[in-house]
Scaffold this motif. Structure first.
Motif, PDB file in Angstrom:
ATOM      1  N   ALA A 407     -21.604  -7.089  16.088  1.00 42.41           N
ATOM      2  CA  ALA A 407     -22.897  -7.225  15.407  1.00 42.41           C
ATOM      3  C   ALA A 407     -23.247  -5.947  14.656  1.00 42.41           C
ATOM      4  O   ALA A 407     -23.739  -5.989  13.515  1.00 42.41           O
ATOM      5  CB  ALA A 407     -23.986  -7.561  16.426  1.00 42.41           C
ATOM      6  N   ASN A 408     -22.999  -4.800  15.274  1.00 40.21           N
ATOM      7  CA  ASN A 408     -23.284  -3.528  14.614  1.00 40.21           C
ATOM      8  C   ASN A 408     -22.380  -3.308  13.404  1.00 40.21           C
ATOM      9  O   ASN A 408     -22.807  -2.728  12.392  1.00 40.21           O
ATOM     10  CB  ASN A 408     -23.135  -2.374  15.605  1.00 40.21           C
ATOM     11  N   LEU A 409     -21.123  -3.763  13.509  1.00 36.08           N
ATOM     12  CA  LEU A 409     -20.206  -3.631  12.371  1.00 36.08           C
ATOM     13  C   LEU A 409     -20.726  -4.431  11.181  1.00 36.08           C
ATOM     14  O   LEU A 409     -20.688  -3.961  10.039  1.00 36.08           O
ATOM     15  CB  LEU A 409     -18.811  -4.101  12.771  1.00 36.08           C
ATOM     16  N   HIS A 410     -21.196  -5.639  11.449  1.00 36.42           N
ATOM     17  CA  HIS A 410     -21.752  -6.447  10.360  1.00 36.42           C
ATOM     18  C   HIS A 410     -22.924  -5.715   9.704  1.00 36.42           C
ATOM     19  O   HIS A 410     -23.025  -5.668   8.468  1.00 36.42           O
ATOM     20  CB  HIS A 410     -22.212  -7.808  10.881  1.00 36.42           C
ATOM     21  N   GLN A 411     -23.783  -5.137  10.524  1.00 36.06           N
ATOM     22  CA  GLN A 411     -24.923  -4.414   9.975  1.00 36.06           C
ATOM     23  C   GLN A 411     -24.477  -3.185   9.186  1.00 36.06           C
ATOM     24  O   GLN A 411     -25.032  -2.882   8.121  1.00 36.06           O
ATOM     25  CB  GLN A 411     -25.877  -4.013  11.098  1.00 36.06           C
ATOM     26  N   GLN A 412     -23.451  -2.500   9.675  1.00 38.80           N
ATOM     27  CA  GLN A 412     -22.940  -1.328   8.955  1.00 38.80           C
ATOM     28  C   GLN A 412     -22.384  -1.709   7.584  1.00 38.80           C
ATOM     29  O   GLN A 412     -22.488  -0.943   6.628  1.00 38.80           O
ATOM     30  CB  GLN A 412     -21.853  -0.649   9.788  1.00 38.80           C
ATOM     31  N   PHE A 413     -21.793  -2.886   7.488  1.00 38.15           N
ATOM     32  CA  PHE A 413     -21.265  -3.375   6.217  1.00 38.15           C
ATOM     33  C   PHE A 413     -22.331  -4.094   5.396  1.00 38.15           C
ATOM     34  O   PHE A 413     -22.025  -4.608   4.314  1.00 38.15           O
ATOM     35  CB  PHE A 413     -20.094  -4.331   6.470  1.00 38.15           C
ATOM     36  N   GLY A 414     -23.563  -4.146   5.908  1.00 40.96           N
ATOM     37  CA  GLY A 414     -24.591  -4.978   5.301  1.00 40.96           C
ATOM     38  C   GLY A 414     -24.801  -4.750   3.819  1.00 40.96           C
ATOM     39  O   GLY A 414     -24.833  -5.698   3.026  1.00 40.96           O
ATOM     40  N   GLU A 415     -24.953  -3.505   3.407  1.00 39.85           N
ATOM     41  CA  GLU A 415     -25.217  -3.224   1.992  1.00 39.85           C
ATOM     42  C   GLU A 415     -24.013  -3.567   1.126  1.00 39.85           C
ATOM     43  O   GLU A 415     -24.167  -4.018  -0.017  1.00 39.85           O
ATOM     44  CB  GLU A 415     -25.623  -1.762   1.813  1.00 39.85           C
ATOM     45  N   GLU A 416     -22.813  -3.372   1.662  1.00 39.20           N
ATOM     46  CA  GLU A 416     -21.601  -3.730   0.919  1.00 39.20           C
ATOM     47  C   GLU A 416     -21.489  -5.246   0.774  1.00 39.20           C
ATOM     48  O   GLU A 416     -21.143  -5.752  -0.307  1.00 39.20           O
ATOM     49  CB  GLU A 416     -20.376  -3.158   1.631  1.00 39.20           C
ATOM     50  N   ILE A 417     -21.782  -5.973   1.848  1.00 39.05           N
ATOM     51  CA  ILE A 417     -21.774  -7.434   1.775  1.00 39.05           C
ATOM     52  C   ILE A 417     -22.850  -7.920   0.818  1.00 39.05           C
ATOM     53  O   ILE A 417     -22.630  -8.842   0.012  1.00 39.05           O
ATOM     54  CB  ILE A 417     -21.958  -8.048   3.174  1.00 39.05           C
ATOM     55  N   LEU A 418     -24.019  -7.302   0.880  1.00 33.35           N
ATOM     56  CA  LEU A 418     -25.115  -7.686  -0.014  1.00 33.35           C
ATOM     57  C   LEU A 418     -24.727  -7.474  -1.477  1.00 33.35           C
ATOM     58  O   LEU A 418     -25.037  -8.313  -2.341  1.00 33.35           O
ATOM     59  CB  LEU A 418     -26.376  -6.901   0.327  1.00 33.35           C
ATOM     60  N   ALA A 419     -24.041  -6.375  -1.778  1.00 33.86           N
ATOM     61  CA  ALA A 419     -23.596  -6.120  -3.151  1.00 33.86           C
ATOM     62  C   ALA A 419     -22.618  -7.211  -3.601  1.00 33.86           C
ATOM     63  O   ALA A 419     -22.675  -7.669  -4.759  1.00 33.86           O
ATOM     64  CB  ALA A 419     -22.944  -4.744  -3.242  1.00 33.86           C
ATOM     65  N   LEU A 420     -21.735  -7.641  -2.700  1.00 33.01           N
ATOM     66  CA  LEU A 420     -20.809  -8.727  -3.031  1.00 33.01           C
ATOM     67  C   LEU A 420     -21.555 -10.048  -3.214  1.00 33.01           C
ATOM     68  O   LEU A 420     -21.159 -10.879  -4.053  1.00 33.01           O
ATOM     69  CB  LEU A 420     -19.755  -8.868  -1.935  1.00 33.01           C
ATOM     70  N   ALA A 421     -22.634 -10.248  -2.449  1.00 29.80           N
ATOM     71  CA  ALA A 421     -23.443 -11.450  -2.621  1.00 29.80           C
ATOM     72  C   ALA A 421     -24.121 -11.458  -3.988  1.00 29.80           C
ATOM     73  O   ALA A 421     -24.172 -12.499  -4.664  1.00 29.80           O
ATOM     74  CB  ALA A 421     -24.478 -11.557  -1.506  1.00 29.80           C
TER      75      ALA A 421
END
Length: 509
Positions: A407-421
C-alpha cells in the motif's frame, strides 16, 4: 453491408480484444478460441475491437461474434458493418490508429485520489451488514494500523431499498456526521448504486406510472433476475428517467457530502435486444448508457462496460476467487493488460484477496496469507489498488507488514501514476502496458505475467504459490531494480523474489 469476414492469420500473428474477461486466453491465434459479443454476456468490460501485433485490426460499431479456427479469424453475426484495417507497423501503431479513429481520448480525468492512494471497499469486510458504526470502525482501523487513507467505498445495503437511494434509518442514525468524520480521517466517500428498482414498492409504482422502466417485448414491465433477487430496471435511454436518477444521487452529494458512486450491476446480461425502451438499442448498449450516466461524477467505478473506451471512467476487474489460478490472482495481469489494449486505461484490479464473496466466505477459515500478500503486491503498481477484507485482522503481523508495504509503495508511486493517468486522458494510451506494446520489436507477445507501468517501469509480480523466484523478460536497455541491481537487457533472468519482495525495475537508458 459487410457483416461477416474471414481473415487468414499471418505467421506469428497474435490478437487481443473482445472481452476483458478473456485476457487470460490472450493473445489469440495460437489455438482455437471463440467469443460471443452479440450480445456480450461477460462479467467485465468489452469492446468490438480486435488488434494484432502485425498491425491489423477489426472494428464494428455493433457487436459481433468471432472465432480463431484452422488458421483463420472468422467474424460473424454482426448487426452492422465490419471494418478491417492493416498496414500498421506493430501493436502500438495499430492501437494508436484505432484509438484515434474510433474512441479518441477526451482529455478528461477522474478524481486524482483514485490513483495516488489505495481504495478501501466495505464489501468483503461487512458484506450486507453495512452500518454506520461498523463503517467508522473500519475506517479508523485503517488509520490506526498505519495504512494510508484514500477512497472509501460503502457497498450494497446502505440504502433503504433498490431504487430508494436514501440511507437506511435503522442502520444509519447520523449519516451526514459519519461522512464528515470519514472526511476528517482523510477519506473521500463513494456509495454503491445500481439501475434496479425493487418491485412491489412505492418507488416502483411511481416509476411505472411515469414510464421510466424497461418493458419486455410484450409491453409488460421487465422483471429481471440478478444476484440479489428480482428487480425492475431503469430505462436510461429515457432522459426523464435519467434526470430522476441523477436527482437522487445529487441529493446524496449535496445533503450528506458524498463524493462519488460505485455503479454496479449494469451488465448486458440483464437486458434483451427486444426490450422496449424510449430508444431502441442493443442489449450491450444499455451498459454504455449506464456508463455515460455515471461519468457525470468524476469519482466513479464500473465493472461492466461496452464501447466506452477513452472515457473518464474507473474500470474494475470483475470479482475474483481467493485462488492462485486464472479465476483468481492469475487473471489480474492478463486481464488488466486486455483492458489497456481495448482502450480502458483507468483500471483497477479486483479487491485484494479476491472479491467474490461466497468464495471468500467459503475460504474464511483457511485463508491463504501468502496469496493475500501476492494479491496486494500484484495490485500495488496498477493504476489503482483496492482493499476490502481488513489485512490487519485476517493476517499475522509478518504478512500484514508485507501488505502495508505494498500500500505504501502505491502511495509512493502516486504522483507518477497520476501523471500517467493525465497522459492517458490526453493521449488514450494505456497506463499499464503489455510488453509487446512498449517493446513491439522484441517478441513479447506471449509474455502475460509482467507489465510496464508507462514505458519505463517494468513490474514482475510473483503469481505462483510457494515461488520465491521468477523468470523476468528484460527488454533492451539498462534496468535498475528495487533491490538496487542493474540489469542489461535484452535478457531473460531468474530473479530472487521472496514473499517480502515485489520485483520492479526502472529503465535507465
Amino acid at each position: 453491408m459487410n457483416n461477416q469476414l474471414k481473415l487468414e492469420l499471418l505467421n506469428h500473428e497474435y490478437w487481443w480484444g473482445g472481452a476483458v474477461s478473456d485476457g487470460v486466453s490472450m493473445p489469440y491465434g495460437n489455438s482455437e478460441f471463440a467469443r460471443q459479443l452479440n450480445p456480450a454476456y461477460t462479467p467485465n468490460q468489452a469492446n468490438p475491437l480486435l488488434i494484432s501485433n502485425k498491425g491489423r485490426y477489426i472494428w464494428s460499431d455493433k457487436p459481433y461474434n468471432f472465432e480463431f479456427r484452422d488458421g483463420f479469424l472468422n467474424i460473424f453475426d454482426c448487426d452492422g458493418e465490419i471494418n478491417k484495417g492493416e498496414g500498421f507497423e506493430n501493436l502500438r501503431a495499430v492501437y494508436s490508429a484505432v484509438q484515434e479513429r474510433y474512441f479518441p481520448a477526451k482529455g478528461q480525468m477522474l478524481e486524482p485520489l483514485m490513483f495516488t492512494a489505495p481504495q478501501y471497499n466495505t464489501w468483503i469486510e461487512l458484506m450486507y451488514d453495512q452500518k454506520e458504526d461498523k463503517i467508522l470502525e473500519y475506517a479508523e482501523a485503517i488509520i490506526n494500523n498505519g495504512m494510508p487513507p484514500g477512497i472509501l467505498m460503502i457497498d450494497d445495503n446502505w440504502q433503504e431499498d433498490y431504487g430508494v437511494w436514501e440511507f437506511h434509518p435503522g442502520r444509519f442514525q447520523k449519516p451526514k456526521k459519519m461522512i464528515e468524520r470519514l472526511h476528517e480521517l482523510g477519506f473521500k466517500v463513494m456509495l454503491w448504486t445500481c439501475p434496479f428498482v425493487s418491485p412491489d414498492s412505492a418507488t416502483y409504482r411511481l416509476l411505472a406510472d411515469k414510464d421510466y422502466l424497461i418493458k419486455n417485448k410484450n409491453g409488460s414491465i421487465a422483471i429481471r433476475e440478478w444476484w440479489n433477487g428480482y428487480s425492475a430496471v431503469l430505462d436510461l435511454t429515457n432522459p426523464h428517467a435519467v434526470a430522476w436518477y441523477k436527482s437522487k444521487l445529487d441529493y446524496l452529494v449535496n445533503e450528506y457530502g458524498v463524493d462519488g458512486f460505485k455503479f454496479d450491476a449494469g451488465d448486458p446480461m440483464y437486458y434483451r435486444n427486444d426490450d422496449q425502451c424510449e430508444i431502441s438499442i442493443h442489449a450491450n448498449e444499455h451498459a454504455e448508457y449506464f456508463a455515460k450516466f455515471g461519468m457525470q461524477f468524476t469519482l466513479n467505478e464500473f465493472r461492466a462496460c461496452w464501447k466506452m473506451a477513452g472515457e473518464p471512467i474507473g474500470q474494475r476487474l470483475c470479482d475474483k476467487l481467493h485462488s492462485w489460478d486464472t479465476n483468481g490472482l492469475g487473471s489480474l495481469i492478463p486481464n488488466g493488460l486486455a483492458q489497456g489494449l481495448m482502450g480502458y486505461a483507468f483500471t483497477c484490479p479486483d479487491m485484494i484477496g479476491g472479491g467474490e464473496y461466497q468464495n471468500f466466505i467459503a475460504n474464511s477459515e483457511r485463508l491463504d496469507q501468502e496469496l493475500f500478500v501476492r494479491y496486494a503486491q500484484c495490485s500495488a503498481l496498477f493504476p489503482m489498488m483496492q482493499f476490502s477484507a481488513a489485512p490487519w485482522r485476517i493476517l499475522d503481523q509478518e504478512h500484514f507488514q508485507y501488505c502495508l508495504a505494498a500500500a505504501n509503495l502505491h502511495q509512493q508511486f502516486g504522483e507518477e501514476i497520476l501523471a500517467l493517468a493525465h497522459h492517458a486522458a490526453d493521449s488514450g494510451e494505456p497506463i499499464i502496458r503489455h510488453m509487446a506494446f512498449s517493446f513491439p520489436d522484441e517478441e513479447f507477445a506471449r509474455v502475460n505475467d509482467q507489465f510496464m507501468l508507462g514505458d519505463h517501469i517494468l513490474v514482475a509480480p510473483v503469481v505462483e504459490k510457494g515461488a520465491i523466484e521468477r523468470i523476468i523478460h528484460f527488454p533492451v536497455g539498462t534496468w535498475q531494480g528495487d533491490d538496487g541491481s542493474i540489469i542489461e537487457g535484452p535478457c531473460k533472468l531468474n530473479v530472487h523474489a521472496p514473499l517480502s519482495r515485489l520485483p520492479w525495475y526502472r529503465k535507465q537508458s
